[in-house]
Design a protein around this motif. Structure first.
Motif, short mmCIF file in Angstrom:
data_model
loop_
_atom_site.label_atom_id
_atom_site.label_comp_id
_atom_site.label_asym_id
_atom_site.label_seq_id
_atom_site.Cartn_x
_atom_site.Cartn_y
_atom_site.Cartn_z
N PRO A 58 0.81 -1.23 0.00
CA PRO A 58 0.00 0.00 0.00
C PRO A 58 0.85 1.28 0.00
CG PRO A 58 -0.24 -1.23 2.07
CD PRO A 58 0.52 -2.10 1.14
N GLN A 59 2.03 1.21 0.61
CA GLN A 59 2.89 2.39 0.62
C GLN A 59 3.27 2.82 -0.81
OE1 GLN A 59 2.73 3.66 3.49
NE2 GLN A 59 3.48 5.45 2.29
N SER A 60 3.63 1.84 -1.64
CA SER A 60 4.02 2.20 -3.02
C SER A 60 2.80 2.69 -3.81
CB SER A 60 4.65 1.00 -3.72
OG SER A 60 3.66 0.09 -4.13
N ILE A 61 1.60 2.20 -3.47
CA ILE A 61 0.38 2.67 -4.13
C ILE A 61 0.13 4.13 -3.74
CG2 ILE A 61 -2.14 2.39 -4.24
CD1 ILE A 61 -1.65 -0.63 -3.70
N ILE A 62 0.23 4.43 -2.45
CA ILE A 62 0.01 5.81 -1.97
C ILE A 62 1.05 6.76 -2.58
CG2 ILE A 62 0.05 7.28 0.10
CD1 ILE A 62 -2.48 5.60 -0.09
N GLU A 63 2.29 6.29 -2.69
CA GLU A 63 3.34 7.14 -3.30
C GLU A 63 3.01 7.45 -4.76
OE1 GLU A 63 6.73 5.34 -0.39
OE2 GLU A 63 7.01 5.10 -2.59
N GLU A 64 2.54 6.41 -5.50
CA GLU A 64 2.21 6.65 -6.91
C GLU A 64 1.05 7.63 -7.03
OE1 GLU A 64 0.73 4.24 -10.91
OE2 GLU A 64 1.81 3.11 -9.36
N ILE A 65 0.04 7.50 -6.14
CA ILE A 65 -1.09 8.44 -6.17
C ILE A 65 -0.61 9.85 -5.84
CG2 ILE A 65 -3.33 9.02 -5.13
CD1 ILE A 65 -3.65 5.98 -4.54
N GLY A 66 0.31 9.95 -4.86
CA GLY A 66 0.86 11.25 -4.48
C GLY A 66 1.58 11.90 -5.65
N ASP A 67 2.33 11.10 -6.40
CA ASP A 67 3.04 11.63 -7.57
C ASP A 67 2.04 12.13 -8.61
OD1 ASP A 67 4.23 10.31 -10.53
OD2 ASP A 67 5.30 11.93 -9.48
#
Ligand code: SF4
Length: 482
Positions: free
Chosen positions: A199-208
């Motif tokens: 989920p961390q990498s998903i949240i990072e991609e959404i943040g980008d």
């Protein structure tokens, strides 16, 4: 197919992340489901690091890739026709190398090289990180194949290159593979076992994406409802996880809550759901967050309990009605769409009538409806004779489509006179003087452009409709317009 044009933000499609030092040219076409389009963005990113920029001119490309679909026979025939066309292009661009990706590549493996002489490289959906090595092989004039399915790979560490982007909405994949083994489906064989992304990498991609001005994200997976992060590994091995891993595991409702809370102004959609895996907490998470769109794609495939059993769909029509009732109770304004198969082996007229009566009960907003297409290697192909005559399949499919058409109009007419929040995605296909966007129910809304811009949330009064589109006029910005 992906049209790639470097344009400004006036609603035309964009290619982001092109590297100016990259000398080589990649041309990529994608077919099939949203997962394939999302995977092509992963592929473009991996090859960007190897010196490739994407181009829309196949004639100038060093590498031509086709991301293939295998869901129905027709999808594979479409790919074979394209490969024939590539032969003509290769005559004017002899340096170009051709590679096939996706589900058809995984299904056929090295046989693809024998069957289609123009193909130099065959790469399955879990082997895209091996592309740098495989491209080096074909550059040396050797054929290259990697179709190994993975237990871990989620490409969570690869930042996709946004292809064919409107700069407003984007796909973010959250799971790969499927464990459901529906008897008609090739996906479990071509995309492997279910595994979820950190989920961390998903949240990072959404943040980008948020930082780059995107306003809507669709969370993608063959079966998003069975998303379960417990530190990596296959969904089916969750039982073997430690108590700590189980206690801190994140399921789909948890991920939705996390993303919608972290980015309150970003709109969220998700696809695709499976009725047997959808849980009440997902519907409650949708009700809790205004920015999670009120639309669910809920394939059912048949309305007959006997056929659902033969399809290995692990729910009855009664359990499906219960889920629909819960959605209607908790999310009264929620739109629901379907996938339906007409003419599954042994389907009787009575089974078909069960499908029509189920549709009458749900009155879907829209749907994707097809005649049964036998897929090699599936349980249905191995065990069941494709015994429903083509003309009967066609007649039943027509009845299903006609009923859906009637219900789609019934649903769009519910919006007449209402004011709907619309996210502008780009120019209407039919008129340059009009914008198109979608409301929370995923229905297309068309209205005059006036001073509004792509990427803005606008309130639109609905004055008219067709069975697929709402027509209206803007009455001001939505409070959600950042
Ligand atoms: S849920 Fe069934 S139909 Fe959907 S991808 Fe999985 S096996 Fe195929």
């Amino acid at each position: 197919m992906e049209k790639i044009i470097d344009e400004n933000k006036q609603g035309d499609s964009l290619v982001l992340d092109q590297k100016k030092d990259n000398q080589r040219k990649l041309y990529i076409e994608s077919y099939g489901c949203q997962m394939n389009f999302s995977d092509s963005e992963i592929v473009a990113s991996i090859l960007a690091k190897e010196g490739f920029n994407t181009t829309q001119q196949m004639e100038e490309a060093d590498l031509v890739l086709v991301n293939t679909c295998s869901i129905r026979e027709k999808a594979e025939q479409t790919v074979r026709k394209r490969l024939e066309h590539f032969n003509a292009v290769k005559r004017i661009n002899p340096k170009m190398k051709v590679g096939v990706l996706g589900c058809m590549a995984e299904r056929l493996k090295s046989k693809f090289l024998e069957e289609e002489k123009i193909v130099d490289m065959v790469v399955g959906p879990d082997a895209y990180k091996d592309l740098p090595n495989l491209v080096a092989e074909i550059d040396e004039g050797r054929d290259a194949v990697n179709v190994i399915l993975s237990k871990e790979e989620t490409y969570g560490d690869v930042a996709p290159v946004r292809l064919n982007s409107n700069g407003v909405s984007a796909f973010v994949s959250i799971t790969r593979g499927c464990d459901n083994m529906c008897t008609f489906c090739v996906v479990p064989f071509t995309r492997g076992r279910e595994r979820s992304r950190d989920p961390q990498s998903i949240i990072e991609e959404i943040g980008d994406l948020w930082n780059r001005g995107f306003k809507e994200v669709t969370l993608l997976g063959q079966n998003v409802d069975s998303y379960l992060w417990y530190g990596g590994g296959l969904k089916k091995d969750f039982e073997k996880a430690s108590e700590m891993q189980k206690a801190t595991a994140v399921n789909f409702a948890g991920l939705l809550d996390m993303a919608a809370t972290a980015f309150p102004k970003m709109r969220f959609r998700f696809s695709t759901s499976n009725p047997q895996d959808m849980t009440l907490d997902v519907i409650e998470a949708m009700a809790k967050h205004k920015n999670i769109c009120k639309y669910i794609h809920l394939p059912v495939q048949s309305g007959s309990n006997r056929i659902l059993k033969a399809m290995n769909r692990l729910h009855t029509r009664e359990e499906y009605f219960e889920l629909i009732d819960n959605i209607r109770r908790i999310l009264p304004e929620c739109a629901i769409s379907q996938d339906m198969i007409a003419g599954f082996p042994t389907e009787t007229e009575e089974d078909h009538q069960d499908t029509l009566s189920l549709m009458e009960y749900v009155k879907y907003d829209f749907g994707f409806m097809f005649a049964y297409s036998e897929r090699p290697g599936t349980l249905a192909a191995r065990k069941l004779e494709d015994d429903v005559p083509e003309d009967i399949k066609k007649r039943r499919l027509t009845e299903i489509i006609n009923m859906q058409q009637k219900h789609s109009l019934y649903r769009t007419q519910q919006h007449l006179g209402k004011v709907e929040e619309v996210l502008i995605e780009g120019p209407s296909k039919k008129s340059d003087a009009h914008w198109m966007g979608r409301n929370t129910q995923n229905t297309v809304v068309v209205f005059p452009k006036e001073h509004y811009k792509v990427g803005e949330f606008v309130n639109v009064k609905i004055n008219d409709c067709t069975s697929a589109t709402l027509l209206g006029e803007a009455v001001g910005y939505s409070e959600n317009n950042a």
